[in-house]
Design an enzyme around this catalytic site. Sequence first.
Site, PDB file in Angstrom:
ATOM      1  N   TYR A   1      34.933 -22.347 -21.239  1.00  0.00           N
ATOM      2  CA  TYR A   1      34.673 -21.294 -20.252  1.00  0.00           C
ATOM      3  C   TYR A   1      35.318 -21.606 -18.904  1.00  0.00           C
ATOM      4  CZ  TYR A   1      31.816 -19.223 -23.830  1.00  0.00           C
ATOM      5  OH  TYR A   1      31.414 -18.630 -25.003  1.00  0.00           O
TER       6      TYR A   1
ATOM      7  N   HIS B   1      25.743 -12.612 -33.837  1.00  0.00           N
ATOM      8  CA  HIS B   1      27.008 -13.346 -33.694  1.00  0.00           C
ATOM      9  C   HIS B   1      27.301 -14.049 -35.010  1.00  0.00           C
ATOM     10  CE1 HIS B   1      29.868 -16.391 -32.388  1.00  0.00           C
ATOM     11  NE2 HIS B   1      30.047 -15.701 -31.281  1.00  0.00           N
TER      12      HIS B   1
ATOM     13  N   CYS C   1      32.850 -11.259 -33.333  1.00  0.00           N
ATOM     14  CA  CYS C   1      33.569 -12.374 -32.720  1.00  0.00           C
ATOM     15  C   CYS C   1      34.782 -12.667 -33.592  1.00  0.00           C
ATOM     16  CB  CYS C   1      32.665 -13.601 -32.607  1.00  0.00           C
ATOM     17  SG  CYS C   1      33.561 -15.021 -31.942  1.00  0.00           S
TER      18      CYS C   1
ATOM     19  N   ASP D   1      37.119 -14.420 -25.034  1.00  0.00           N
ATOM     20  CA  ASP D   1      36.266 -15.525 -25.470  1.00  0.00           C
ATOM     21  C   ASP D   1      37.034 -16.824 -25.301  1.00  0.00           C
ATOM     22  OD1 ASP D   1      34.065 -16.760 -26.456  1.00  0.00           O
ATOM     23  OD2 ASP D   1      34.478 -16.333 -28.558  1.00  0.00           O
ATOM     24  N   HIS D   2      36.441 -17.730 -24.611  1.00  0.00           N
ATOM     25  CA  HIS D   2      37.030 -19.052 -24.351  1.00  0.00           C
ATOM     26  C   HIS D   2      38.399 -18.893 -23.690  1.00  0.00           C
ATOM     27  CE1 HIS D   2      34.478 -20.601 -27.969  1.00  0.00           C
ATOM     28  NE2 HIS D   2      33.767 -20.031 -27.021  1.00  0.00           N
TER      29      HIS D   2
ATOM     30  N   HIS E   1      33.914 -10.353 -29.094  1.00  0.00           N
ATOM     31  CA  HIS E   1      34.498 -11.540 -28.461  1.00  0.00           C
ATOM     32  C   HIS E   1      35.937 -11.615 -28.940  1.00  0.00           C
ATOM     33  CE1 HIS E   1      30.417 -13.951 -28.276  1.00  0.00           C
ATOM     34  NE2 HIS E   1      30.435 -12.904 -27.470  1.00  0.00           N
TER      35      HIS E   1
HETATM   36  C1  DNO Z   1      30.443 -19.696 -28.102  1.00  0.00           C
HETATM   37  C2  DNO Z   1      29.572 -18.549 -28.223  1.00  0.00           C
HETATM   38  C3  DNO Z   1      28.283 -18.801 -28.983  1.00  0.00           C
HETATM   39  C4  DNO Z   1      27.412 -17.571 -28.911  1.00  0.00           C
HETATM   40  C5  DNO Z   1      26.122 -17.674 -29.668  1.00  0.00           C
HETATM   41  C6  DNO Z   1      25.457 -16.329 -29.724  1.00  0.00           C
HETATM   42  O1  DNO Z   1      31.282 -19.745 -27.277  1.00  0.00           O
HETATM   43  O2  DNO Z   1      30.267 -17.471 -28.728  1.00  0.00           O
HETATM   44  O3  DNO Z   1      27.586 -19.860 -28.423  1.00  0.00           O
HETATM   45  O4  DNO Z   1      27.055 -17.350 -27.590  1.00  0.00           O
HETATM   46  O5  DNO Z   1      26.345 -18.119 -30.953  1.00  0.00           O
HETATM   47  O6  DNO Z   1      24.129 -16.482 -30.049  1.00  0.00           O
END
Ligand code: DNO
Length: 388
Positions: free
Chosen positions: A368, A233, A271, A351-352, A298
Site C-alpha cells: 500500500y 473477497h 479481486c 490494488d497494491h 480490486h
Molecule cells: C489484500 C487485501 C485483503 C482483503 C481482505 C478482505 O491486500 O485485498 O486483505 O482486504 O481479504 O477481507
Amino acid sequence: MEQTWRWFGPADPIPLTHIRQAGATGIVTSLHHIPAGDPWTEAEVVKRRDEIAAAGLCWSVVESIPVPESIKLRRGDYQAAIASWKQSMTACARAGLKVICYNFMPIVDWTRTDLMWQRPSTGYALRFDMTEFVAYDVFILRRPGAADAYPEELVAKAETQFAAMSAADAERLEKTIIAGLPGTDISQDRASMLRLIAEYDDVSPQQLADNLTLFLEEVAPLAESEGIRLGIHPDDPPFSLFGLPRVVSTATDLRRLLQAVPIAANGLTFCVGSLGARPDNDLVSMIGEFGSRIHFTHLRNVTLEPDGSFFEADHLDGSFDMTRVVGALLDQEKARRGQGRPDAEIPMRPDHGHLLADDVDKRTNPGYSYVGRLKGLAELRGVMHAHG
Ligand code: DNO
C-alpha cells in the site's frame, strides 16, 4: 467506475490529502482500532465517515468486517460472533454506507513470501514463492504431515533453500507469512498457527462451504433489507495453504456461493489479482457470468510461474489482459445503467502497488505504497478513459 483508494485510518502514513491528490474520490477503510470480532457502533462509524467527508472524500466501501474463526468453523461462540458481525453491518447501514467487503479464508488472509522483491526497474514488488512457502511449511513451521502434501521434488528444492537460509532470513519469512499483512486483523505465531491449523483437521472444503452458506443465510437477507451490498473477497492466493480448505477460489466456488443465497446483497469483491493467480480462472468470462453481483473490484495484475509462484506485476502488465478485464467491467456498468440500477457504478481501487522512488525509504504498509499505487491508478484511469 468510482475510483477509490484503501486507507488504513488515522494511523496510515498516507494522509487523506495525498489520496485526493491521486485523483481518488472514494475511500475504502475499516475501523481497524476495534478488535476483530467486537461489534461496531453507529457512532464510531459516523465519526470515521465524517472525518473522511471533511477531507472532501467519501467512505465508499468497508474493507473489511473481519469474520472470526468461530464462524468459519461453526464452533464455540459462533452465534454470538454472527450477532456481533450483524451489529457492525447494521451500524454501517445506519451511517449510510452501502458496500461491505469480507473474506472467508481460514486463519491466514492474503499471503506472500517476499515483500521486497526487486524488479529490473529497481522498484520492489510483492511475491509468493512456492518453494519458499513449502520451506516454511515443512522445515520451519514443521506442520505435521506437510512433507507428504507436496511433490517430492518440491520438498527437496525447499530443503536446499531452507539449508541456505540464515536465522534472520527464516525469521523474516515466518513474519511475512504468518504475522499478518495489512488489513489482517489477527496475527499468529508458530504455536498458535499449529494449534489453529489442527482445529481445521476435520473440516473439509465441503464443510467450510456449508458454513459459509449458513453464514450468508443469516447475514445476506439482513444486508438486503438494510440496503447493504456484501462482496466476498476471493482467496489470495486461490488455493489451499497449510492444507486448509479454501472455498472462494474458482468459478465453481463463486457460482456455488452466489446460488446458495440468490439475492443481490450476496455478491462479490472481484479481486482480479487474487482470482488471476490461477491460470484456469478466465476473468473476462467470470465477469460475464457473475457481473451483476460484483459490488466492488480490486484491480492489479500478477505474473504467474509454472510452479504456482507469482509476483505482482505492473497494473497493465502480467499474465492477464487488464485492458480487457476493465472493458468487461465497464460493459457490466453499461448494462446496469440500461436497467436503471442505482448501483451502476462499481467502486474500484488500484490494488497494491510497487515500492517506487520515495516509497522505498518511507514507512509503508506492504503493498500500500503511495507512488506505486498512484502509478497504478493513473494507468487504470487511462484504460477507463480510453474505453469511453
Ligand atoms: C489484500 C487485501 C485483503 C482483503 C481482505 C478482505 O491486500 O485485498 O486483505 O482486504 O481479504 O477481507
